[in-house]
Write a protein that holds these residues in place. Structure first.
Motif, PDB file in Angstrom:
ATOM      1  N   HIS A 148      43.496  31.890  46.423  1.00  5.25           N
ATOM      2  CA  HIS A 148      42.440  32.762  45.902  1.00  5.25           C
ATOM      3  C   HIS A 148      42.112  33.860  46.908  1.00  5.25           C
ATOM      4  CE1 HIS A 148      38.824  34.115  43.838  1.00  5.25           C
ATOM      5  NE2 HIS A 148      38.285  34.185  45.039  1.00  5.25           N
ATOM      6  N   ALA A 149      41.945  33.497  48.159  1.00  2.00           N
ATOM      7  CA  ALA A 149      41.582  34.479  49.187  1.00  2.00           C
ATOM      8  C   ALA A 149      42.673  35.515  49.396  1.00  2.00           C
ATOM      9  CB  ALA A 149      41.276  33.761  50.502  1.00  2.00           C
ATOM     10  N   LEU A 209      45.442  36.026  36.118  1.00  2.00           N
ATOM     11  CA  LEU A 209      45.196  36.186  37.550  1.00  2.00           C
ATOM     12  C   LEU A 209      44.624  34.911  38.158  1.00  2.00           C
ATOM     13  CD1 LEU A 209      45.404  38.432  39.688  1.00  2.00           C
ATOM     14  CD2 LEU A 209      43.027  38.998  39.190  1.00  2.00           C
ATOM     15  N   PHE A 210      43.604  34.351  37.540  1.00  2.00           N
ATOM     16  CA  PHE A 210      42.967  33.160  38.081  1.00  2.00           C
ATOM     17  C   PHE A 210      43.827  31.913  37.912  1.00  2.00           C
ATOM     18  CE2 PHE A 210      38.825  35.479  36.933  1.00  2.00           C
ATOM     19  CZ  PHE A 210      38.761  36.050  38.200  1.00  2.00           C
ATOM     20  N   ALA A 211      44.836  31.997  37.070  1.00  2.00           N
ATOM     21  CA  ALA A 211      45.720  30.846  36.874  1.00  2.00           C
ATOM     22  C   ALA A 211      46.723  30.696  38.002  1.00  2.00           C
ATOM     23  CB  ALA A 211      46.458  30.972  35.541  1.00  2.00           C
ATOM     24  N   ILE A 226      34.327  30.239  40.496  1.00  2.00           N
ATOM     25  CA  ILE A 226      34.423  31.547  39.843  1.00  2.00           C
ATOM     26  C   ILE A 226      33.168  31.817  39.019  1.00  2.00           C
ATOM     27  CG2 ILE A 226      35.676  32.868  38.090  1.00  2.00           C
ATOM     28  CD1 ILE A 226      38.227  31.432  39.042  1.00  2.00           C
ATOM     29  N   ASP A 227      32.726  30.814  38.259  1.00  2.00           N
ATOM     30  CA  ASP A 227      31.501  30.981  37.463  1.00  2.00           C
ATOM     31  C   ASP A 227      30.303  31.259  38.351  1.00  2.00           C
ATOM     32  OD1 ASP A 227      32.851  30.585  35.103  1.00  2.00           O
ATOM     33  OD2 ASP A 227      32.271  28.486  34.877  1.00  2.00           O
ATOM     34  N   PHE A 228      30.184  30.490  39.438  1.00  2.00           N
ATOM     35  CA  PHE A 228      29.045  30.643  40.343  1.00  2.00           C
ATOM     36  C   PHE A 228      29.013  32.051  40.938  1.00  2.00           C
ATOM     37  CE2 PHE A 228      27.065  30.540  44.503  1.00  2.00           C
ATOM     38  CZ  PHE A 228      25.893  29.849  44.271  1.00  2.00           C
ATOM     39  N   PHE A 242      35.183  38.940  44.796  1.00  2.00           N
ATOM     40  CA  PHE A 242      34.098  38.270  45.514  1.00  2.00           C
ATOM     41  C   PHE A 242      34.119  38.578  47.007  1.00  2.00           C
ATOM     42  CE2 PHE A 242      35.220  34.867  42.217  1.00  2.00           C
ATOM     43  CZ  PHE A 242      34.432  35.466  41.247  1.00  2.00           C
ATOM     44  N   MET A 243      35.253  39.101  47.512  1.00  2.00           N
ATOM     45  CA  MET A 243      35.419  39.351  48.944  1.00  2.00           C
ATOM     46  C   MET A 243      35.547  40.850  49.200  1.00  2.00           C
ATOM     47  SD  MET A 243      38.082  36.307  49.913  1.00  2.00           S
ATOM     48  CE  MET A 243      37.652  34.580  49.631  1.00  2.00           C
ATOM     49  N   PRO A 244      34.564  41.459  49.855  1.00  2.00           N
ATOM     50  CA  PRO A 244      34.567  42.915  50.053  1.00  2.00           C
ATOM     51  C   PRO A 244      35.639  43.434  51.007  1.00  2.00           C
ATOM     52  CG  PRO A 244      32.351  42.000  50.288  1.00  2.00           C
ATOM     53  CD  PRO A 244      33.305  40.851  50.282  1.00  2.00           C
TER      54      PRO A 244
END
Length: 588
Positions: free
Chosen positions: A134-135, A187-189, A213-215, A262-264
């Motif tokens: 993910h990162a 993408l998330f898969a 992801i939801d959070f 989520f990561m700038p």
């Protein structure tokens, strides 16, 4: 809807409307059947848990919705001051579509992908691999996908639908056309498919990743800042790995900055970070809780009306309150909320009473033991009597309610029927009409005697010997027999807070005392009881008017403010009466 909708904009089950949830029923039934009926060796816990996980996602999103609306209403940490409107609520009504879509794909994957069945509960290597993937690839690819969606071709056909919401709330995060959700799932898969292919997947890695992801999606769109500054002080590099609600809010107001998931870090690398990100974060954190100018204290009209509050289900709160069959499924929650209200009602009242600073207007009953009913608490006058040095003004709204009723009666009316519980409003209506020379008929001798004793006159008061009058002013207590006895074409004008049950198709029914709100009134996204959108009860409008005008006297108890003054003030501030023609059109 996007400005120029492209292909695959609508969800496949859109024609099903509120019955769309049946699309997952076959898999739910099969999953439960195979788990409880099959032999032990054939049971697949991971397949069975897909449906409970979907329920968890529904609950998770709803909790964020309620928290966000509560916090933004208080004001502390709020980012954008502009409020929600009905148009946004309608646009975001289908936020659960992505949960259904993901659920179907999880069911299909669990049945047909090699290695996706009988997943273990936990595998450390799979969890670590999911985090790294993910990162790395997911965040990087999302950044460029997001930038591509802002190209005018894709933006006008797809992504503009999401950006229609300038003021975001948690569920704004999943409001996209169907085609966009397909690309996001692909993408998330990547982490999930990789762990399946490497044999390192587990129930925790799947459920934990989707919950993450939801959070993060909900947090980034909640419109109030909640990430404490000390986190970035302790670990400064965190600002490259964790975005904040204010950071993403800038993307919805500026459009061409802060593209990250989520990561700038990629916004920093490619120079798309908004230069005001840090200052907005600091400013939002410093926003303090706002003290209300007007607070409306009321009670539930029905046990199910708890779900009609703005903090509850948006789809229910944005429509006039009606009983729906599926709310019976919520009876355990309904009963629990009733018990909490009963046990803690007095405590909640005390806390609310202590924080008031300006105006306080009462509607009906509020406390549970000593004051239960309008007569017993003297229409709010008991509060003023017991606390003569109040720093607030108590308004029960009766004056404006009477004014609305008087202006709802067609001009030229010479006689009316007054039927229902004789409240403060009923007595005031009777007095005002008698002063205008309008004949007031009652259906019963007892009501006639009460009115004559109160008004100290018998002029213009009669006991009806027939049902010839076509204007009926009705309140609580109107029976079905009485309503059916009214002549054809009768106009029923309720003076109570509860409307009469509509039994006649050959008659007309006015709304309960209410007024249309001015267009300048923002943050109107929930209906009040059974009233239409952007229509507010006269009792609520009265409290607002008292504050806007800065009137210093109380408007409660057995006294009544000047009806004409209150009515004219409401018109000056843009509130509009509901016309008879509007009511007729709606009922025909």
């Amino acid at each position: 809807m996007a400005t120029t909708p492209g292909i695959l904009t609508d969800w496949p089950w859109t024609p099903l409307g509120s019955f769309k949830h049946v699309v997952v029923a076959p898999w739910i039934i099969h999953g439960a059947y195979s788990y409880f009926v099959n032999d032990e060796k054939d049971k697949d816990l991971s397949y069975f848990l897909i449906f409970p996980f979907m329920l968890w996602r529904f609950l998770h999103n709803q909790l964020w919705i309620s928290l966000s609306r509560y916090r933004t209403a208080k004001g502390n940490g709020r980012i954008v001051d502009k409020g929600l409107e009905f148009e946004q609520v309608d646009r975001e009504r289908n936020w659960d579509d992505q949960i259904l879509f993901n659920g179907i794909l999880f069911y299909l994957g669990s049945r047909h992908l090699p290695g996706a069945t009988n997943l273990p509960f936990w595998r450390t290597d799979g969890v670590i691999l999911t985090i790294l993937l993910h990162a790395g690839p997911v965040e990087f690819l999302y950044y460029w996908l997001h930038r591509a969606l802002h190209h005018h071709f894709l933006y006008s056909r797809y992504h503009s639908h999401h950006h229609s919401s300038i003021v975001t709330e948690p569920i704004t995060s999943v409001i996209h056309p169907f085609a966009e959700h397909i690309s996001y799932f692909v993408l998330f898969a990547i982490p999930m498919l990789t762990t399946i292919c490497t044999g390192t997947s587990s129930i925790v890695s799947f459920a934990g990743y989707v919950t993450y992801i939801d959070f993060m999606n909900n947090m980034g769109h909640c419109n109030f800042e909640l990430i404490p500054k000390w986190l970035f002080t302790i670990f400064p590099p965190l600002k490259y790995l964790l975005y904040t609600p204010s950071y993403h809010s800038l993307h919805h107001t500026q459009f061409r900055t802060n593209y990250c998931l989520f990561m700038p870090i990629y916004d920093y690398v490619y120079g798309t970070m908004d230069k005001s990100s840090d200052s907005l974060y600091e400013t939002s954190l410093k926003r303090e809780e706002e003290s209300p100018d007007v607070l409306h204290l009321t009670h539930l009209t029905t046990p199910e009306s708890i779900y009609h509050l703005p903090l509850g289900f948006a789809a229910l709160a944005s429509r006039p309150h009606t009983r729906t069959w599926y709310l019976w499924l919520m009876w355990p929650v309904t009963l629990w909320s009733m018990m909490i209200t009963w046990i803690h009602g007095r405590t909640i009242y005390t806390k609310v009473y202590q924080i008031l600073r300006h105006y306080f207007f009462v509607k009906g009953t509020f406390t549970k033991k000593k004051f239960t009913g309008e007569e017993l608490n003297r229409y709010g006058g008991l509060y003023v009597q017991r606390h003569p040095h109040l720093n607030i003004k108590v308004v029960d709204g009766s004056s404006l309610a009477v004014a609305v009723i008087l202006n709802s009666i067609p001009k030229g009316t010479t006689q009316v029927v007054l039927r229902g519980k004789l409240t403060k409003v009923a007595y005031a209506i009777a007095y005002a009409l008698s002063q205008k020379g309008v004949q007031i008929a009652t259906l019963y001798q007892a009501e006639y005697l009460k009115l004559t004793k109160s008004l100290d006159t018998e002029s213009n008061l009669v006991v009806a010997k027939s049902y010839a009058q076509k204007i009926w002013l009705v309140g609580d207590g109107l029976t079905e027999k009485e309503q059916l006895s009214a002549p054809k074409g009768t106009l029923f004008v309720p003076f109570s807070q509860f409307p009469p049950k509509k039994l006649r198709k050959d008659c007309f029914y006015h709304y309960t005392p209410a007024m249309k709100t001015p267009t300048s009134l923002e943050n109107v996204h929930a209906c009040e009881n059974w009233l239409p959108r952007r229509v507010m009860s006269a009792w609520r409008v009265a409290g607002i008017m008292h504050a806007l005008e800065g009137w210093k006297e109380h408007d409660c108890g057995y006294t009544m403010s000047n009806i004409d003054k209150v009515w004219q003030a409401s018109l000056v501030h843009g509130f509009q009466p509901l016309t008879i023609n509007t009511i007729h059109t709606k009922n025909q």
